[in-house]
Enzyme design. Structure first.
Site, PDB file in Angstrom:
ATOM      1  N   GLU A 156      51.109  50.452  73.260  1.00 58.40           N
ATOM      2  CA  GLU A 156      49.931  50.054  72.479  1.00 58.40           C
ATOM      3  C   GLU A 156      48.659  50.711  73.025  1.00 58.40           C
ATOM      4  OE1 GLU A 156      49.972  45.751  72.182  1.00 58.40           O
ATOM      5  OE2 GLU A 156      51.403  45.851  70.542  1.00 58.40           O
ATOM      6  N   GLU A 313      58.033  45.907  67.581  1.00 57.87           N
ATOM      7  CA  GLU A 313      57.900  44.559  68.154  1.00 57.87           C
ATOM      8  C   GLU A 313      57.492  43.600  67.056  1.00 57.87           C
ATOM      9  OE1 GLU A 313      55.027  44.002  71.274  1.00 57.87           O
ATOM     10  OE2 GLU A 313      55.533  45.901  72.208  1.00 57.87           O
TER      11      GLU A 313
HETATM   12  C1  GLA Z   1      52.131  43.455  72.345  1.00 58.15           C
HETATM   13  C2  GLA Z   1      52.672  44.119  73.573  1.00 58.15           C
HETATM   14  C3  GLA Z   1      53.739  43.335  74.253  1.00 58.15           C
HETATM   15  C4  GLA Z   1      53.383  41.879  74.275  1.00 58.15           C
HETATM   16  C5  GLA Z   1      53.155  41.390  72.867  1.00 58.15           C
HETATM   17  C6  GLA Z   1      52.853  39.914  72.789  1.00 58.15           C
HETATM   18  O1  GLA Z   1      52.727  43.842  71.187  1.00 58.15           O
HETATM   19  O2  GLA Z   1      53.117  45.432  73.354  1.00 58.15           O
HETATM   20  O3  GLA Z   1      53.880  43.849  75.563  1.00 58.15           O
HETATM   21  O4  GLA Z   1      52.234  41.694  75.033  1.00 58.15           O
HETATM   22  O5  GLA Z   1      52.054  42.074  72.342  1.00 58.15           O
HETATM   23  O6  GLA Z   1      52.631  39.484  71.491  1.00 58.15           O
END
Ligand code: GLA
Length: 674
Positions: A156, A313
């Site tokens: 991210e 995710e």
């Molecule tokens: C993001 C991050 C993860 C985690 C999630 C929690 O997507 O990439 O590592 O922190 O949020 O919702």
């Protein structure tokens, strides 16, 4: 829309299923149990090593990949493929200690504290060299390992380090600005620095927009572009190393495309990915969570140019970063996961496999909750895995070509929040979401695309609150309408150019010639205010003092303001332009009014829903050369239905002409072709 073929090999056979896996947090007996539980659930892909830099390089220059080797071999023996992360989201403490200058600096010029993640400035050459060294050593080490099927660059990017005001960032920003504008007079003109006498006499005077003051909207917008570019440069630098060392492994990074304006410019980044990937989290109080999944899925598909994309995710239940974090019902877990697949994702991946017991996210949901495998969540995960296995043949199919495009541009969102506006704050995506929802509720498939994308093949192009629009992209909309298309343009579109400078002469600025009319004044409304329109519709949020519609332009007022200071003036205008039609909404129609308008526009344009469905049933069709798959998702608490004929891949049941859906249920029908 021209659809390009995806060249990257998909990392799994069939749909990918799994999530972030952090075995470094667990003892070996738990890891062995993980293998057993993953196999039982049908997990075939995990993202490994996202935060493992200090495991691979416990001290500066000392590398130890023994843990990684053990994990890769174990996963491989269990038939699980690996999306291997470069660990650059997790700066080791020894690096912070040796080089505190790499930390991002906040708007006051203060460094963030070490700890957390992404604790680095994207412009820092010191960080870059350490990052590329670990990436190179890691890639060299795993090259040729059969489990490694995808590279996951960092995590991210921008989630914590999107904006930096350190001395290095300031110097880089000056270089970026000088390269863009060439000379300081051009810069002063572009940013309108004559206002408040802020003109520069040299590029040396340019800074990032730090501290507390009213910065210039042109400067703020360019700083957003610069910050996105710096993070992209970091991605490219890691990618270059990976491509050189492991040329056969595709490369991606996880985007954060969801509610609101993106932190970096994902739509322009997308072409740099072998597979585009998204992390999507619904927001607790959002009453239209399922529409948000659809909106972000339609954006991802726009970015992948129709090719399958990856849900990298999402959550099996509650997050832990909202004020109140509520879990999902089993039905929701299944339905939300398959809603992403319906819109073109070839994966269902979660954050994370096993719920952590310590650390910042110790109360975030996971595929295996704190309660362990004897739990509703894990049993639902097993059920989901079985469903994805039943849907294996869907992998590689594409969502059928949409007849509707919705134009969306991060730069327009950045411009909107750069400087003061008639209404503050205004969230860019709200208008887009409302228009998208009106189409979603009618089961009409929409491509959400950048305004520079070719518009051929679409019947309807929606332009919701596209505050910033270039001459060229405005011309493309005009040509699209002239040649027979229909457009719906909403309030506060076409207002500024690429420098965030207002286009004078009336609103909607550069789109006046498309909508055939204009307005001269905005009247924003409070959250409690609304305005009645002459045809029974209701407007909210915004009104405009429209000029009387003059028939030589072929425009007609479909609804006038029926009350307030603009009473009697046009509110919603429709005009013919060439062979097409342009609509202008000078107010934010409420849900019922927008639905009514959309019904008329769809019947005029002949755009059909993906299927005839009961209200609240989502319908999207994916197609392959030899089969069509109709995804049906009942987001209501009532029994729903859809009209189609074929076999439900999830149950094996044949349906002669109608599918009945229990409350909250999903069906995926391999349709009989006539
Ligand atoms: C993001 C991050 C993860 C985690 C999630 C929690 O997507 O990439 O590592 O922190 O949020 O919702």
């Amino acid at each position: 829309m021209t659809r390009s073929e995806t060249t990257a090999p998909w990392p799994t056979e069939g749909l990918s299923f799994g999530g972030d896996y952090s075995p470094e947090q667990w003892s070996w007996d738990v890891v062995l149990e993980d293998m057993e539980l993953m196999r039982r659930a049908g997990v075939n892909l995990v993202t490994l090593g996202v935060f493992s830099w200090v495991v691979h390089e416990p001290r500066d220059g000392e590398f130890d990949f023994s843990w990684l080797d053990r994990m890769l071999d174990l996963l491989h023996e269990n038939g699980i493929r690996v999306d291997l992360a470069t660990p650059t989201a997790a700066v080791p403490m020894w690096l912070h200690e040796a080089h505190p200058e790499i930390l991002p600096h906040d708007i006051h010029g203060h460094p963030l504290a070490p700890g957390g993640r992404l604790g680095w400035c994207a412009s820092s050459p010191v960080f870059r060299s350490y990052a590329l060294r670990i990436v190179e050593r890691l890639a060299e080490h795993v090259a040729g390992h059969p489990a490694v099927r995808l590279w996951h660059v960092s995590n991210e990017l921008g989630g914590g380090n999107a904006r930096c005001h350190c001395a290095v960032s300031n110097a880089r920003f000056r270089e970026w600005v000088a390269a863009k504008y060439g000379d300081v007079q051009t810069l002063n003109a572009a940013w309108g620095m004559a206002f408040w006498g802020n003109s520069y006499s040299s590029f040396d005077e340019v800074t990032t927009p730090w501290g507390i003051t009213a910065h210039n909207p042109g400067q703020l917008l360019d700083y957003e572009r610069f910050s996105s570019d710096e993070l992209l440069a970091h991605y490219r630098a890691e990618r270059e190393v990976l491509q050189r060392v492991t040329p056969d492994v595709p490369i991606t990074t996880n985007f954060m495309v969801g509610i609101g304006t993106d932190i970096v410019d994902y739509t322009r980044w997308a072409d740099e990915m072998d597979i585009v990937a998204n992390d999507h989290y619904t927001v607790g109080p959002d009453p239209l969570k399922h529409e948000d999944i659809a909106f972000s899925g339609d954006r991802m598909r726009g970015m992948s140019k129709g090719a399958p994309w990856m849900l990298m995710e999402h959550a099996a239940g509650a997050g832990s970063w909202h004020p109140v974090n509520q879990p999902k019902t089993p039905d929701e877990i299944i339905r939300h996961a398959l809603a992403h697949v319906a819109r073109g994702s070839d994966s269902v991946l979660f954050f994370q496999w096993r719920a952590s017991i310590s650390g910042t996210e110790q109360f975030h949901s996971a595929m295996v909750p704190h309660a362990g495998a004897d739990s509703v969540v894990y049993r639902t995960i097993v059920d989901l895995g079985a469903k994805l296995t039943a849907l294996a043949e869907v992998q590689g199919s594409r969502v059928e070509p949409a007849r509707v495009a919705l134009l969306h541009d991060n730069e327009a969102g950045w411009a909107l929040r750069s400087g003061l506006k008639p209404q503050n704050p205004q969230r860019y995506a709200d208008t887009a979401r409302a228009l998208h929802n009106a189409l979603f509720q009618r089961a009409v498939t929409v491509d959400v695309i950048g305004p520079w994308t070719a518009l051929d093949g679409y019947a309807l192009v929606v332009v919701p609150g596209l505050f910033l629009l270039s001459d060229e992209n405005a011309r493309a909309i005009e040509e699209f309408v002239e040649s027979g298309g229909t457009t719906i343009v909403t309030w506060f579109s076409g207002i500024v150019d690429e420098n965030n400078t207002v286009r004078p002469g009336g609103y909607p600025g550069i789109l006046r010639s498309v909508v055939g009319t204009s307005s001269e004044e905005f009247f924003p409304l409070d959250a409690e205010q609304s305005v009645a329109l002459s045809n029974g519709w209701t407007g909210r949020r915004w009104m405009e003092r429209m000029r009387p519609v003059d028939s030589p332009e072929g425009a007609e007022s479909v609804a006038d303001y029926a009350e307030g200071g603009y009473r009697g003036g046009p509110a919603v205008v429709r005009r013919r332009l060439g062979a097409g039609v342009a609509w202008y909404l000078s107010t934010d129609l409420d849900t019922a009014s927008l639905d009514d308008l959309m019904g008329r526009v769809l019947s005029e344009t002949g755009v059909r829903p993906a299927a005839e469905v009961a209200p609240g049933v989502e319908a999207v069709r994916r197609t392959a050369p030899d089969a069509d798959y109709l995804f049906l998702l009942n987001h209501t608490g009532e029994t729903g239905w859809a009209r189609t004929r074929g076999v439900d891949l999830l149950t094996g049941r044949e349906h002669a002409d109608r599918v009945v859906l229990d409350p909250g249920a999903v069906a995926v029908i391999r349709e009989e072709r006539p």
